[in-house]
Design a protein around this motif. Structure first.
Motif, short mmCIF file in Angstrom:
data_model
loop_
_atom_site.label_atom_id
_atom_site.label_comp_id
_atom_site.label_asym_id
_atom_site.label_seq_id
_atom_site.Cartn_x
_atom_site.Cartn_y
_atom_site.Cartn_z
N TYR A 158 -11.49 9.78 5.71
CA TYR A 158 -10.88 10.11 7.00
C TYR A 158 -11.03 11.62 7.21
CZ TYR A 158 -7.13 10.87 10.45
OH TYR A 158 -6.39 11.24 11.56
N TYR A 190 -4.48 10.46 -0.11
CA TYR A 190 -5.10 9.13 -0.16
C TYR A 190 -4.14 8.08 0.38
CZ TYR A 190 -7.48 11.75 -3.89
OH TYR A 190 -8.13 12.70 -4.62
N ARG A 249 0.84 -1.19 0.00
CA ARG A 249 0.00 0.00 0.00
C ARG A 249 0.88 1.25 0.00
NH1 ARG A 249 -1.25 -1.55 5.52
NH2 ARG A 249 -3.10 -2.54 4.63
N THR A 299 -8.57 5.10 1.22
CA THR A 299 -9.01 6.03 2.24
C THR A 299 -8.69 7.44 1.76
OG1 THR A 299 -8.73 4.49 4.07
CG2 THR A 299 -8.71 6.84 4.61
N ALA A 308 -9.88 -0.85 4.12
CA ALA A 308 -10.27 -0.05 2.96
C ALA A 308 -9.41 -0.35 1.75
CB ALA A 308 -10.18 1.43 3.31
N HIS A 352 -7.19 3.51 7.88
CA HIS A 352 -7.27 2.71 6.65
C HIS A 352 -7.18 1.22 6.97
CE1 HIS A 352 -6.49 1.76 2.36
NE2 HIS A 352 -5.61 0.91 2.83
N GLU A 353 -6.21 0.85 7.79
CA GLU A 353 -6.02 -0.56 8.12
C GLU A 353 -7.19 -1.09 8.94
OE1 GLU A 353 -2.33 -0.29 10.19
OE2 GLU A 353 -1.10 -0.47 8.37
#
Length: 832
Positions: free
Chosen positions: A210, A174, A100, A129, A126, A121-122
């Protein structure tokens, strides 16, 4: 985990600062914007970073190198042509496919907690994010709606005020899983928010937002550039400043010399090896770059001065930006909002007025006054275009010089050798300004077909009929004889779309106009028999069967405007008996006040009643809109006139669709349903309504303000065509207007406007959405909240004024009034 820094943008809105350097290298308190971004990445453990570059890429690579000085490892992915936000990341896929990664803009200032964002995100598993931030003015950003768990519900890229339903915007930051790149076409221009994310959302992919409680400023305009500097100095953003805080808010970098008799009122910043002499006064939010010299008696307040600038004695700099290697000579004055490019010379006693942009390598001669005739921002306008085109006071805000610049900017957006149609109302001001427009167009290699004084409807028709790429029409502002509107038309004769308006605004703002070579000066022509062609096509396409047999008598009021240039040729062929008034062209009074309009409508009603006419019609001064009076001499209000016309068309067509703005009463749905016709609701924007009316199945459209579109003839508002269509409908239905009006249910639709500061508009719309709770909402234009019993309220920010409009409809006036009061209170609370 790697990061991608996007650094390929040109920053056209920041010119002339970005005329010879890329936006990511613009200094914020003596460090490039991108360096602040890289330092943020390093603080959060992103030491391995890919930088995407395109515009002046070599300058960025030369400045940052391999990142060793920052303790980072930098590599570069170069675009040969702009690939968009997603395409540029796809271009760097080779370095990103293993894990990622994070994407961040290289030209926005922020202190977002990237570590917490990655954790979010984790935790949510997702695919993507998106970093979100609440901002006061969301117009220039992509709006994103998320649910309580942070899952994305909807995207809207760069909305109009009518489309604003939240103040939560996309920051362009992002966190992504590598498989997201499989959804991006290689070598093509692809955008995350406009192309990739909506597709992923439709497929049900886990996209999360977020909402960051942080500082974030998209440094995209001169105003935001100055604001970012001020925020850094005042501590609004968590950022490291080089140098020493010698007194509260006064920062002095290494090697700077500041005389003890200089007056320093912080917060301010003095760069390394700068020199400030005795008698200098530096006030709040001033930033001096490296090696700047400021001589005795100089005064600087909120001025941002780049490296190696010489500021001579007795100069005065306020709220401006001065580019590097520039000399400001003795007694010169640079005012608020002005921008001086790199390597310029402002000679002694020169005066650079507010908002003036001086491009690099220019000299302003001693004693010169450099001014502009109109400063749009000083009028509180967010955009060049308003709801009536480009509008302002004659010879104060709209001058021949401005008309030349506008027409030159418009011509620059078109291909050389193409044709533009021009026209005007009867006023002398419009005649003068049109001459300036014609000169600018032909000087820019654009052929002109000048219709002279003509109805706006005819200008729209001719623009759409001829092989032209657009048009310009100039008219007196309705209700304001001191005002004038310059209306730009697209190839179909409709108002320019929002996108085309923004393109023209960018060219106008940069003041980079194309000029023709001597052999390319274009032609000015006066096409013959335009009115005859318009009349012939109108009668061929609009149904007037049964008119002669019905023996109708009608009273017409031309308001002293240009509609009277068409009607004599038209009326004899329609087959009605007509009594006309106000048919003479009135150059001295080309418009009317509201009181004058109501007086003339009252007189029209008396004539209709006394002459036993079927009805009366009053045209506006440019023939675009009409007002109706029934056979009893009673005024049919614009809202009821729309329903009457709708009922007549729907009853005859018995099928198809009609396009109406969301501000229209829902009684229109009842009328259409009774006749087997469907309603397509549109935004209040004229160009959107025009596009909807152009669809094959649409049989009618109206805007509720006396404007009607007859798709069988024209895709634009046309009062003359509406009049001819109405004559045919009334002749065939054998009913009077009052009888038609009585068979339509009463509507209880109320309206109110609530003053709203510009900075609060986004917050207001977010509070409206939140206050709606579980009720149905419609975001076609603004936010429409629908109750279970069908009551509804629409909240719509005004695009040109610090105002929010509300419409409320209920089964009776009391219910509608209560609903209006309830939601006006929501807007007022949110706007304070």
């Amino acid at each position: 985990m790697k990061a991608v820094v996007m650094a390929g943008g040109e920053g056209t809105r920041l010119r002339p600062m970005t005329a010879n350097q890329p936006k990511p290298l613009l200094p914020l308190v003596n460090r490039p914007i991108m360096e602040h971004v890289l330092r943020l990445l390093k603080r959060h453990g992103f030491s391995e970073t890919v930088v995407t570059v395109q515009f002046l890429a070599a300058l960025i690579r030369n400045y940052f190198g391999d990142g060793e000085e920052l303790g980072m490892s930098l590599s570069y992915a170069t675009e040969e042509v702009p690939l968009g936000t997603a395409g540029s990341v796809k271009n760097a896929e080779e370095a990103l496919r293993d894990d990622r990664f994070l994407v961040i803009s290289g030209d926005a200032l922020t202190d977002i907690d990237l570590t917490d964002m990655v954790r979010f995100h984790e935790r949510n598993g997702a695919l993507v994010t998106i970093g979100l931030k609440r901002v006061p003015n969301p117009l220039e950003f992509g709006i994103i709606i998320v649910d309580d768990d942070g899952r994305v519900q909807r995207f809207l890229e760069k909305p109009t005020w009518g489309q604003v339903f939240s103040d939560t915007v996309n920051t362009g930051i992002y966190v992504m899983e590598p498989e997201v790149l499989e959804h991006v076409a290689e070598g093509e221009s692809v955008d995350w928010s406009g192309d990739v994310f909506p597709k992923l959302l439709a497929e049900g992919a886990p996209l999360f937002g977020y909402v960051a409680d942080c500082y974030w400023e998209d440094v995209g305009t001169h105003e935001s550039y100055l604001k970012a500097q001020a925020d850094m100095l005042s501590g609004a953003v968590a950022i490291d400043l080089d140098g020493f805080e010698v007194s509260p808010g006064v920062w002095v970098a290494e090697g700077a010399e500041v005389d003890s008799e200089a007056v320093l009122k912080g917060p301010l910043y003095i760069g390394d090896y700068a020199k400030v002499e005795a008698g200098v006064e530096l006030r709040e939010y001033t930033v001096l770059g490296s090696n700047v010299v400021v001589k005795e008696g100089a005064f600087l307040h909120r001025a941002v001065v780049h490296d190696n600038v010489f500021v001579a004695p007795s100069t005065n700099l306020r709220g401006c930006v001065v580019g590097k290697n520039t000399d400001i000579m003795a007694g010169a004055r640079v005012e608020e909002g002005a921008v001086i490019g790199d390597e310029c010379v402002i000679e002694a006693e020169a005066y650079v007025s507010s908002g003036v942009k001086v491009y690099p390598f220019k000299t302003i001669e001693a004693g010169a006054v450099v001014n502009t005739s109109v400063i749009w921002e000083s009028r509180g306008q967010r955009n060049l275009f308003g709801p009536r085109g480009v509008s302002g006071l004659v010879n104060v805000e709209i001058t021949p010089e401005l008309a030349v610049r506008l027409a030159s900017a418009y011509a620059t957006t078109l291909k050389k050798g193409t044709t533009v149609v021009t026209g005007r109302d009867v006023s002398r001001a419009a005649r003068t300004l049109k001459r300036a427009v014609n000169s600018a167009l032909t000087a820019s290699a654009i052929n002109v077909h000048d219709l002279e004084a003509t109805p706006l409807t005819v200008a729209r028709f001719e623009t759409g009929r001829e092989d032209s790429v657009g048009g310009i029409y100039i008219r007196t502002t309705l209700g304001d004889p001191q005002g004038v509107d310059i209306i730009f038309l697209d190839p179909d004769g409709a108002d320019l779309s929002q996108a085309a308006q923004r393109k023209l605004e960018r060219v106008f703002g940069r003041q980079e106009y194309r000029r023709a070579f001597p052999g390319e000066i274009a032609e000015l022509a006066y096409p013959p028999r335009v009115v005859e062609t318009y009349t012939r096509d109108l009668l061929r396409r609009v149904d007037i069967r049964g008119v002669r047999e019905a023996g109708l008598k009608i009273v017409l009021d031309c308001a002293g405007g240009v509609a009277s240039l068409v009607l004599p040729n038209l009326l004899g062929k329609v087959g009605v008996e007509v009594l006309t008034r106000n048919v003479g062209l009135d150059e001295a009074n080309p418009t009317e006040t509201l009181a004058e309009r109501m007086r003339d409508l009252e007189r029209l009603g008396e004539l209709v009643s006394s002459s036993r006419a079927a009805f009366g019609v009053r045209f506006d001064p440019v023939g675009e809109r009409i007002s109706l009076v029934d056979e009893n001499g009673e005024l049919v209000g614009d809202d009821r006139a729309l329903l009457v016309m709708l009922d007549l068309v729907a009853a005859e067509r018995r099928g198809g669709r009609v396009a109406l703005p969301v501000t229209t009463t829902r009684v229109a749905e009842q009328v259409c349903r009774f006749h087997g016709v469907q309603v397509e609701w549109t935004s209040t924007s004229q160009d959107v309504l025009t596009k909807a009316a152009a669809q094959p199945s649409v049989v009618f459209a109206g805007d509720g303000r006396g404007g009607f579109l007859m798709p069988e003839f024209s895709g634009t508002v046309d009062g003359i065509a509406a009049f001819v269509r109405l004559v045919g409908l009334v002749a065939r239905t054998r009913l009077t207007l009052s009888q038609i009006d009585r068979r339509i249910p009463d509507a209880h639709l109320l309206r109110r406007s609530v003053p709203t500061p510009w900075a609060a508009k986004g917050s207001v719309m977010r509070h409206v959405v939140e206050a709606a709770g579980s009720r149905t909402i419609d975001t076609t234009d603004g936010v429409r909240v629908v109750e279970e019993d069908g009551r509804w309220v629409l909240v719509l920010p005004d695009p040109a004024e610090p105002v929010t409009h509300l419409w409320a409809e209920g089964p009776d006036a009391d219910v509608a009034q209560a609903l209006l009061e309830e939601w006006a209170a929501v807007v007022e609370r949110a706007g304070t």
